[in-house]
Design a protein around this motif. Structure first.
Motif, PDB file in Angstrom:
ATOM      1  N   GLU A 114      20.314  11.729 -15.928  1.00 60.79           N
ATOM      2  CA  GLU A 114      19.752  12.846 -15.167  1.00 60.79           C
ATOM      3  C   GLU A 114      18.243  12.956 -15.361  1.00 60.79           C
ATOM      4  OE1 GLU A 114      21.913  16.581 -15.295  1.00 60.79           O
ATOM      5  OE2 GLU A 114      23.689  15.507 -16.032  1.00 60.79           O
ATOM      6  N   VAL A 115      17.738  12.422 -16.476  1.00 58.59           N
ATOM      7  CA  VAL A 115      16.286  12.472 -16.702  1.00 58.59           C
ATOM      8  C   VAL A 115      15.657  11.091 -16.861  1.00 58.59           C
ATOM      9  CG1 VAL A 115      16.265  14.801 -17.668  1.00 58.59           C
ATOM     10  CG2 VAL A 115      16.636  12.854 -19.178  1.00 58.59           C
ATOM     11  N   PHE A 116      16.498  10.047 -16.987  1.00 56.11           N
ATOM     12  CA  PHE A 116      16.001   8.671 -17.056  1.00 56.11           C
ATOM     13  C   PHE A 116      16.668   7.852 -15.949  1.00 56.11           C
ATOM     14  CE2 PHE A 116      15.821   9.656 -21.813  1.00 56.11           C
ATOM     15  CZ  PHE A 116      14.459   9.943 -21.787  1.00 56.11           C
ATOM     16  N   ASP A 117      15.867   7.115 -15.224  1.00 56.73           N
ATOM     17  CA  ASP A 117      16.361   6.221 -14.167  1.00 56.73           C
ATOM     18  C   ASP A 117      16.406   4.813 -14.751  1.00 56.73           C
ATOM     19  OD1 ASP A 117      17.013   4.954 -11.806  1.00 56.73           O
ATOM     20  OD2 ASP A 117      14.990   5.089 -10.962  1.00 56.73           O
ATOM     21  N   PHE A 118      17.593   4.387 -15.201  1.00 55.77           N
ATOM     22  CA  PHE A 118      17.728   3.149 -15.948  1.00 55.77           C
ATOM     23  C   PHE A 118      17.744   1.915 -15.039  1.00 55.77           C
ATOM     24  CE2 PHE A 118      19.539   6.337 -18.838  1.00 55.77           C
ATOM     25  CZ  PHE A 118      18.853   6.021 -20.006  1.00 55.77           C
ATOM     26  N   HIS A 119      16.964   0.903 -15.435  1.00 52.08           N
ATOM     27  CA  HIS A 119      16.916  -0.391 -14.747  1.00 52.08           C
ATOM     28  C   HIS A 119      17.196  -1.480 -15.777  1.00 52.08           C
ATOM     29  CE1 HIS A 119      14.853   1.283 -11.114  1.00 52.08           C
ATOM     30  NE2 HIS A 119      14.448   2.173 -12.007  1.00 52.08           N
ATOM     31  N   THR A 120      18.106  -2.392 -15.473  1.00 54.69           N
ATOM     32  CA  THR A 120      18.467  -3.454 -16.404  1.00 54.69           C
ATOM     33  C   THR A 120      17.475  -4.604 -16.322  1.00 54.69           C
ATOM     34  OG1 THR A 120      20.802  -2.892 -16.287  1.00 54.69           O
ATOM     35  CG2 THR A 120      20.256  -5.099 -17.069  1.00 54.69           C
ATOM     36  N   VAL A 121      16.924  -4.993 -17.462  1.00 52.31           N
ATOM     37  CA  VAL A 121      15.950  -6.079 -17.540  1.00 52.31           C
ATOM     38  C   VAL A 121      16.675  -7.413 -17.698  1.00 52.31           C
ATOM     39  CG1 VAL A 121      14.085  -7.084 -18.930  1.00 52.31           C
ATOM     40  CG2 VAL A 121      14.135  -4.621 -18.480  1.00 52.31           C
ATOM     41  N   LYS A 122      16.242  -8.384 -16.931  1.00 50.76           N
ATOM     42  CA  LYS A 122      16.640  -9.778 -17.075  1.00 50.76           C
ATOM     43  C   LYS A 122      15.359 -10.612 -16.977  1.00 50.76           C
ATOM     44  CE  LYS A 122      21.081  -9.057 -17.369  1.00 50.76           C
ATOM     45  NZ  LYS A 122      21.783  -9.276 -18.658  1.00 50.76           N
ATOM     46  N   PRO A 123      15.381 -11.905 -17.306  1.00 51.78           N
ATOM     47  CA  PRO A 123      14.175 -12.713 -17.099  1.00 51.78           C
ATOM     48  C   PRO A 123      13.776 -12.700 -15.622  1.00 51.78           C
ATOM     49  CG  PRO A 123      15.737 -13.859 -18.506  1.00 51.78           C
ATOM     50  CD  PRO A 123      16.461 -12.664 -17.962  1.00 51.78           C
ATOM     51  N   SER A 124      12.627 -12.140 -15.338  1.00 48.63           N
ATOM     52  CA  SER A 124      12.237 -11.976 -13.936  1.00 48.63           C
ATOM     53  C   SER A 124      10.785 -11.556 -13.827  1.00 48.63           C
ATOM     54  CB  SER A 124      13.126 -10.932 -13.246  1.00 48.63           C
ATOM     55  OG  SER A 124      13.023  -9.680 -13.891  1.00 48.63           O
ATOM     56  N   THR A 125      10.321 -11.430 -12.582  1.00 46.01           N
ATOM     57  CA  THR A 125       8.991 -10.915 -12.261  1.00 46.01           C
ATOM     58  C   THR A 125       9.173  -9.765 -11.285  1.00 46.01           C
ATOM     59  OG1 THR A 125       7.950 -13.088 -12.558  1.00 46.01           O
ATOM     60  CG2 THR A 125       6.747 -11.461 -11.253  1.00 46.01           C
ATOM     61  N   PHE A 126       8.547  -8.631 -11.575  1.00 44.50           N
ATOM     62  CA  PHE A 126       8.699  -7.469 -10.706  1.00 44.50           C
ATOM     63  C   PHE A 126       7.500  -6.547 -10.892  1.00 44.50           C
ATOM     64  CE2 PHE A 126      10.973  -6.904 -14.669  1.00 44.50           C
ATOM     65  CZ  PHE A 126      10.729  -5.603 -15.072  1.00 44.50           C
ATOM     66  N   GLU A 127       7.490  -5.468 -10.151  1.00 50.97           N
ATOM     67  CA  GLU A 127       6.374  -4.525 -10.191  1.00 50.97           C
ATOM     68  C   GLU A 127       6.802  -3.242 -10.909  1.00 50.97           C
ATOM     69  OE1 GLU A 127       3.452  -5.564  -8.877  1.00 50.97           O
ATOM     70  OE2 GLU A 127       4.476  -7.407  -8.252  1.00 50.97           O
ATOM     71  N   ILE A 128       5.914  -2.734 -11.750  1.00 47.88           N
ATOM     72  CA  ILE A 128       6.049  -1.392 -12.313  1.00 47.88           C
ATOM     73  C   ILE A 128       4.734  -0.683 -12.014  1.00 47.88           C
ATOM     74  CG2 ILE A 128       6.430   0.040 -14.338  1.00 47.88           C
ATOM     75  CD1 ILE A 128       7.906  -2.220 -15.664  1.00 47.88           C
ATOM     76  N   GLY A 129       4.738   0.228 -11.061  1.00 45.74           N
ATOM     77  CA  GLY A 129       3.498   0.873 -10.647  1.00 45.74           C
ATOM     78  C   GLY A 129       2.492  -0.167 -10.193  1.00 45.74           C
ATOM     79  N   PRO A 130       1.251  -0.120 -10.724  1.00 42.32           N
ATOM     80  CA  PRO A 130       0.230  -1.082 -10.314  1.00 42.32           C
ATOM     81  C   PRO A 130       0.322  -2.411 -11.047  1.00 42.32           C
ATOM     82  CG  PRO A 130      -0.710   0.436 -11.891  1.00 42.32           C
ATOM     83  CD  PRO A 130       0.713   0.891 -11.651  1.00 42.32           C
ATOM     84  N   PHE A 131       1.280  -2.541 -11.959  1.00 43.66           N
ATOM     85  CA  PHE A 131       1.394  -3.729 -12.792  1.00 43.66           C
ATOM     86  C   PHE A 131       2.389  -4.733 -12.207  1.00 43.66           C
ATOM     87  CE2 PHE A 131       0.718  -0.155 -15.847  1.00 43.66           C
ATOM     88  CZ  PHE A 131      -0.580  -0.479 -16.231  1.00 43.66           C
ATOM     89  N   THR A 132       2.046  -6.005 -12.328  1.00 39.73           N
ATOM     90  CA  THR A 132       3.026  -7.063 -12.151  1.00 39.73           C
ATOM     91  C   THR A 132       3.486  -7.462 -13.536  1.00 39.73           C
ATOM     92  OG1 THR A 132       1.971  -7.886 -10.139  1.00 39.73           O
ATOM     93  CG2 THR A 132       3.435  -9.408 -11.299  1.00 39.73           C
ATOM     94  N   VAL A 133       4.800  -7.443 -13.757  1.00 36.42           N
ATOM     95  CA  VAL A 133       5.313  -7.749 -15.089  1.00 36.42           C
ATOM     96  C   VAL A 133       6.250  -8.946 -15.024  1.00 36.42           C
ATOM     97  CG1 VAL A 133       5.090  -5.345 -15.797  1.00 36.42           C
ATOM     98  CG2 VAL A 133       7.295  -6.183 -15.014  1.00 36.42           C
ATOM     99  N   HIS A 134       6.198  -9.747 -16.067  1.00 31.26           N
ATOM    100  CA  HIS A 134       7.087 -10.894 -16.236  1.00 31.26           C
ATOM    101  C   HIS A 134       7.860 -10.660 -17.533  1.00 31.26           C
ATOM    102  CE1 HIS A 134       4.592 -13.084 -13.258  1.00 31.26           C
ATOM    103  NE2 HIS A 134       3.589 -12.464 -13.869  1.00 31.26           N
ATOM    104  N   THR A 135       9.152 -10.816 -17.505  1.00 31.71           N
ATOM    105  CA  THR A 135       9.967 -10.650 -18.698  1.00 31.71           C
ATOM    106  C   THR A 135      10.731 -11.932 -18.994  1.00 31.71           C
ATOM    107  OG1 THR A 135      11.729  -9.688 -17.323  1.00 31.71           O
ATOM    108  CG2 THR A 135      10.237  -8.160 -18.442  1.00 31.71           C
ATOM    109  N   GLU A 136      10.842 -12.250 -20.286  1.00 33.47           N
ATOM    110  CA  GLU A 136      11.588 -13.421 -20.728  1.00 33.47           C
ATOM    111  C   GLU A 136      12.437 -13.061 -21.936  1.00 33.47           C
ATOM    112  OE1 GLU A 136      12.007 -16.290 -19.407  1.00 33.47           O
ATOM    113  OE2 GLU A 136      10.412 -16.331 -17.884  1.00 33.47           O
ATOM    114  N   ARG A 137      13.614 -13.643 -22.003  1.00 33.96           N
ATOM    115  CA  ARG A 137      14.494 -13.447 -23.150  1.00 33.96           C
ATOM    116  C   ARG A 137      13.892 -14.169 -24.350  1.00 33.96           C
ATOM    117  NH1 ARG A 137      20.318 -12.756 -23.582  1.00 33.96           N
ATOM    118  NH2 ARG A 137      20.689 -12.337 -25.809  1.00 33.96           N
ATOM    119  N   VAL A 138      13.816 -13.475 -25.477  1.00 32.96           N
ATOM    120  CA  VAL A 138      13.291 -14.072 -26.701  1.00 32.96           C
ATOM    121  C   VAL A 138      14.412 -14.135 -27.742  1.00 32.96           C
ATOM    122  CG1 VAL A 138      10.881 -13.473 -26.265  1.00 32.96           C
ATOM    123  CG2 VAL A 138      12.369 -11.809 -27.422  1.00 32.96           C
ATOM    124  N   ARG A 139      14.103 -14.663 -28.919  1.00 28.98           N
ATOM    125  CA  ARG A 139      15.142 -14.944 -29.916  1.00 28.98           C
ATOM    126  C   ARG A 139      15.218 -13.834 -30.960  1.00 28.98           C
ATOM    127  NH1 ARG A 139      17.302 -19.953 -29.631  1.00 28.98           N
ATOM    128  NH2 ARG A 139      16.235 -21.535 -28.380  1.00 28.98           N
TER     129      ARG A 139
END
Length: 250
Positions: A114-139
């Motif tokens: 109700e107060v957090f809009d949850f998004h599941t992270v996977k290795p990908s490239t997407f936008e958060i506001g003005p940022f382009t973000v890249h995520t990778e699985r680490v060990r």
């Protein structure tokens, strides 16, 4: 971009610092990377309690996410101005369940959403506001992600918690500022796929061609000056230790 170190202690808060939490700002947008033990109190030195625009959680160990429970209270039970609209929260699979379980007494099983809009992270490239973000699985023993944040031709890479991995080398390739964990001490702890030591952080930065290295997530029982020295022995660029309230223009 502006980076502010909200907290940088590893595993548990030190007398000087909350656990991992880093505020990234650009174009009036505020993205928080992690919210570990003690971070919510310290965060209020740097922005209003309701002024965040998004949160990224690298993984679900308590020293990176547990103050989300306190933040839930601030957002859910706010009387003046009414309950907050859902804030985007990016985290590994099961983030909502993890936080609900940690809180243990939410009004309902869906109260967090109700107060957090949850998004599941996977290795990908997407936008958060003005940022382009890249995520990778680490060990790491749990599902964990490093993140690269880009804006205006500049980049910040945050390792999260990880052992040595090529994925982090690539994520930090030519990055302007590499915020890298260095929880272990070279020659002391040696546990694969858990944490980096100072030397390994420096070697990762060197392989990636990072322009600047900032060591973070150093636990109170570890001598940060030793890790700093080891990183400088193998990385030719500038290296320093993260510290609460330090800011960096990127």
């Amino acid at each position: 971009m502006k980076l502010t170190v909200v907290g940088c202690s590893g595993s548990f808060p030190s007398a000087e610092s909350a656990c991992s939490s880093y505020l990234v700002e650009a174009d009036g947008f505020r993205l928080l990377l992690d919210m570990g033990n003690g971070a919510l109190g310290e965060l209020q030195r740097h922005c209003g309690l309701y002024d965040l625009d998004a949160i990224f959680l690298s993984h679900l160990h308590a020293d990176h996410c547990i103050d989300m429970c306190a933040y839930f209270v601030a957002r859910y039970y706010r009387h003046e101005g009414g309950r907050c609209a859902p804030l985007p929260v990016y985290g590994p699979e099961g983030t909502e369940h993890r936080l609900t379980t940690a809180y243990a007494d939410t009004p309902s099983a869906s109260s967090m959403s109700e107060v957090f809009d949850f998004h599941t992270v996977k290795p990908s490239t997407f936008e958060i506001g003005p940022f382009t973000v890249h995520t990778e699985r680490v060990r790491h023993p749990v599902e964990a992600y490093g993140i690269r944040v880009e804006h205006g031709g500049k980049s910040l890479t945050y390792s999260g918690d990880t052992g040595v991995t090529e994925a982090l080398d690539e994520l930090a390739r030519d990055t302007d500022l590499f915020l890298c964990e260095a929880a272990f001490t070279h020659g002391k702890e040696s546990i694969p796929d858990l944490h980096l030591n100072g030397r390994e952080a420096g070697e990762t930065a060197a392989r990636a061609g990072a322009r600047r290295l900032v060591l973070t997530h150093i636990p109170p029982w570890t001598d940060p000056q030793v890790n700093l020295r080891h990183a400088r022995e193998v990385f030719p660029g500038p290296v320093e230790l993260a510290a609460p309230r330090h800011t960096y223009e990127i």
